[in-house]
Write a protein that holds these residues in place. Structure first.
Motif, PDB file in Angstrom:
ATOM      1  N   ILE A 124       0.840  -1.209   0.000  1.00 55.06           N
ATOM      2  CA  ILE A 124       0.000   0.000   0.000  1.00 55.06           C
ATOM      3  C   ILE A 124       0.867   1.248   0.000  1.00 55.06           C
ATOM      4  CG2 ILE A 124      -1.625   1.339   1.399  1.00 55.06           C
ATOM      5  CD1 ILE A 124      -2.930  -1.327   2.167  1.00 55.06           C
ATOM      6  N   ARG A 125       1.941   1.261   0.774  1.00 54.11           N
ATOM      7  CA  ARG A 125       2.841   2.419   0.791  1.00 54.11           C
ATOM      8  C   ARG A 125       3.480   2.645  -0.578  1.00 54.11           C
ATOM      9  NH1 ARG A 125       6.077   1.626   6.464  1.00 54.11           N
ATOM     10  NH2 ARG A 125       4.363   2.232   7.840  1.00 54.11           N
ATOM     11  N   LEU A 126       3.908   1.570  -1.232  1.00 55.70           N
ATOM     12  CA  LEU A 126       4.507   1.705  -2.565  1.00 55.70           C
ATOM     13  C   LEU A 126       3.492   2.214  -3.576  1.00 55.70           C
ATOM     14  CD1 LEU A 126       6.753  -1.479  -2.795  1.00 55.70           C
ATOM     15  CD2 LEU A 126       7.495   0.895  -2.686  1.00 55.70           C
ATOM     16  N   GLN A 127       2.267   1.750  -3.490  1.00 55.38           N
ATOM     17  CA  GLN A 127       1.236   2.208  -4.418  1.00 55.38           C
ATOM     18  C   GLN A 127       0.932   3.692  -4.208  1.00 55.38           C
ATOM     19  OE1 GLN A 127       0.023   0.609  -7.037  1.00 55.38           O
ATOM     20  NE2 GLN A 127       1.410  -1.030  -6.485  1.00 55.38           N
ATOM     21  N   LYS A 128       0.908   4.140  -2.959  1.00 55.63           N
ATOM     22  CA  LYS A 128       0.686   5.563  -2.690  1.00 55.63           C
ATOM     23  C   LYS A 128       1.822   6.404  -3.269  1.00 55.63           C
ATOM     24  CE  LYS A 128      -2.117   5.253   1.475  1.00 55.63           C
ATOM     25  NZ  LYS A 128      -2.194   5.548   2.919  1.00 55.63           N
ATOM     26  N   GLU A 129       3.052   5.922  -3.108  1.00 55.04           N
ATOM     27  CA  GLU A 129       4.202   6.648  -3.639  1.00 55.04           C
ATOM     28  C   GLU A 129       4.148   6.703  -5.170  1.00 55.04           C
ATOM     29  OE1 GLU A 129       9.064   6.217  -3.666  1.00 55.04           O
ATOM     30  OE2 GLU A 129       7.904   5.286  -2.052  1.00 55.04           O
ATOM     31  N   LYS A 130       3.794   5.608  -5.811  1.00 56.50           N
ATOM     32  CA  LYS A 130       3.676   5.590  -7.269  1.00 56.50           C
ATOM     33  C   LYS A 130       2.580   6.530  -7.738  1.00 56.50           C
ATOM     34  CE  LYS A 130       5.385   0.942  -8.096  1.00 56.50           C
ATOM     35  NZ  LYS A 130       5.057  -0.421  -8.565  1.00 56.50           N
ATOM     36  N   ASN A 131       1.457   6.557  -7.026  1.00 61.18           N
ATOM     37  CA  ASN A 131       0.374   7.463  -7.402  1.00 61.18           C
ATOM     38  C   ASN A 131       0.806   8.919  -7.289  1.00 61.18           C
ATOM     39  OD1 ASN A 131      -1.452   5.496  -8.078  1.00 61.18           O
ATOM     40  ND2 ASN A 131      -2.418   5.448  -6.064  1.00 61.18           N
ATOM     41  N   GLU A 132       1.570   9.228  -6.252  1.00 61.70           N
ATOM     42  CA  GLU A 132       2.051  10.597  -6.077  1.00 61.70           C
ATOM     43  C   GLU A 132       2.991  10.986  -7.217  1.00 61.70           C
ATOM     44  OE1 GLU A 132       4.746  13.033  -2.865  1.00 61.70           O
ATOM     45  OE2 GLU A 132       3.419  11.442  -2.125  1.00 61.70           O
ATOM     46  N   ILE A 133       3.875  10.080  -7.601  1.00 62.36           N
ATOM     47  CA  ILE A 133       4.800  10.360  -8.705  1.00 62.36           C
ATOM     48  C   ILE A 133       4.025  10.541 -10.005  1.00 62.36           C
ATOM     49  CG2 ILE A 133       6.628   9.345 -10.122  1.00 62.36           C
ATOM     50  CD1 ILE A 133       7.684   8.045  -7.524  1.00 62.36           C
ATOM     51  N   LEU A 134       3.057   9.677 -10.247  1.00 62.22           N
ATOM     52  CA  LEU A 134       2.250   9.813 -11.463  1.00 62.22           C
ATOM     53  C   LEU A 134       1.443  11.110 -11.464  1.00 62.22           C
ATOM     54  CD1 LEU A 134       0.984   6.156 -11.953  1.00 62.22           C
ATOM     55  CD2 LEU A 134       2.561   7.417 -13.405  1.00 62.22           C
ATOM     56  N   ARG A 135       0.980  11.527 -10.303  1.00 57.48           N
ATOM     57  CA  ARG A 135       0.222  12.773 -10.210  1.00 57.48           C
ATOM     58  C   ARG A 135       1.115  13.972 -10.550  1.00 57.48           C
ATOM     59  NH1 ARG A 135      -1.737  12.109  -5.269  1.00 57.48           N
ATOM     60  NH2 ARG A 135      -3.422  10.834  -6.077  1.00 57.48           N
ATOM     61  N   THR A 136       2.361  13.967 -10.080  1.00 59.33           N
ATOM     62  CA  THR A 136       3.259  15.072 -10.407  1.00 59.33           C
ATOM     63  C   THR A 136       3.613  15.076 -11.893  1.00 59.33           C
ATOM     64  OG1 THR A 136       5.194  13.752  -9.803  1.00 59.33           O
ATOM     65  CG2 THR A 136       4.270  15.176  -8.097  1.00 59.33           C
ATOM     66  N   ILE A 137       3.761  13.892 -12.478  1.00 59.77           N
ATOM     67  CA  ILE A 137       4.029  13.823 -13.915  1.00 59.77           C
ATOM     68  C   ILE A 137       2.841  14.347 -14.702  1.00 59.77           C
ATOM     69  CG2 ILE A 137       4.392  12.224 -15.841  1.00 59.77           C
ATOM     70  CD1 ILE A 137       6.050  10.491 -13.920  1.00 59.77           C
ATOM     71  N   ALA A 138       1.638  13.975 -14.293  1.00 59.16           N
ATOM     72  CA  ALA A 138       0.444  14.447 -14.981  1.00 59.16           C
ATOM     73  C   ALA A 138       0.291  15.964 -14.850  1.00 59.16           C
ATOM     74  CB  ALA A 138      -0.811  13.744 -14.429  1.00 59.16           C
ATOM     75  N   ASP A 139       0.620  16.497 -13.684  1.00 57.53           N
ATOM     76  CA  ASP A 139       0.533  17.953 -13.495  1.00 57.53           C
ATOM     77  C   ASP A 139       1.544  18.670 -14.420  1.00 57.53           C
ATOM     78  OD1 ASP A 139      -1.464  17.725 -11.640  1.00 57.53           O
ATOM     79  OD2 ASP A 139      -0.124  17.847  -9.904  1.00 57.53           O
ATOM     80  N   LYS A 140       2.742  18.117 -14.540  1.00 55.84           N
ATOM     81  CA  LYS A 140       3.730  18.735 -15.412  1.00 55.84           C
ATOM     82  C   LYS A 140       3.308  18.663 -16.864  1.00 55.84           C
ATOM     83  CE  LYS A 140       7.713  17.984 -12.407  1.00 55.84           C
ATOM     84  NZ  LYS A 140       9.000  17.303 -12.237  1.00 55.84           N
ATOM     85  N   LEU A 141       2.682  17.583 -17.258  1.00 52.78           N
ATOM     86  CA  LEU A 141       2.207  17.452 -18.640  1.00 52.78           C
ATOM     87  C   LEU A 141       1.039  18.399 -18.915  1.00 52.78           C
ATOM     88  CD1 LEU A 141       2.386  13.601 -19.257  1.00 52.78           C
ATOM     89  CD2 LEU A 141       3.823  15.378 -20.268  1.00 52.78           C
ATOM     90  N   ASN A 142       0.209  18.632 -17.920  1.00 52.97           N
ATOM     91  CA  ASN A 142      -0.919  19.546 -18.106  1.00 52.97           C
ATOM     92  C   ASN A 142      -0.446  21.001 -18.246  1.00 52.97           C
ATOM     93  OD1 ASN A 142      -2.912  17.624 -18.084  1.00 52.97           O
ATOM     94  ND2 ASN A 142      -3.217  17.742 -15.877  1.00 52.97           N
ATOM     95  N   LYS A 143       0.703  21.324 -17.658  1.00 58.38           N
ATOM     96  CA  LYS A 143       1.209  22.689 -17.747  1.00 58.38           C
ATOM     97  C   LYS A 143       1.787  22.980 -19.134  1.00 58.38           C
ATOM     98  CE  LYS A 143       2.221  23.207 -12.862  1.00 58.38           C
ATOM     99  NZ  LYS A 143       3.249  23.372 -11.837  1.00 58.38           N
ATOM    100  N   LEU A 144       2.137  21.916 -19.863  1.00 59.55           N
ATOM    101  CA  LEU A 144       2.692  22.125 -21.210  1.00 59.55           C
ATOM    102  C   LEU A 144       1.582  22.479 -22.108  1.00 59.55           C
ATOM    103  CD1 LEU A 144       5.198  19.154 -21.525  1.00 59.55           C
ATOM    104  CD2 LEU A 144       5.715  21.531 -21.116  1.00 59.55           C
TER     105      LEU A 144
END
Length: 53
Positions: free
Chosen positions: A33-53
């Motif tokens: 569960i901890r690893l999945q939360k960390e992966k979701n957080e990383i994916l969320r930051t990647i998605a936010d960076k892609l949305n800013k482009l």
């Protein structure tokens, strides 16, 4: 005398055979569960960076 001591240790050993896998399963679930939360957080930051482009 040794056999009576062995019979007194036997219930403790049988209890350990049930508790050790249970503890391992709980540890694995918590780690997963901890690893999945960390992966979701990383994916969320990647998605936010892609949305800013």
């Amino acid at each position: 005398m040794e056999t009576s001591m062995m019979f007194s240790i036997l219930p403790i050993l049988s209890l350990l055979f049930y508790l050790v896998p249970l503890v391992f399963i709980i540890w694995f679930i918590i780690t997963f569960i901890r690893l999945q939360k960390e992966k979701n957080e990383i994916l969320r930051t990647i998605a936010d960076k892609l949305n800013k482009l």
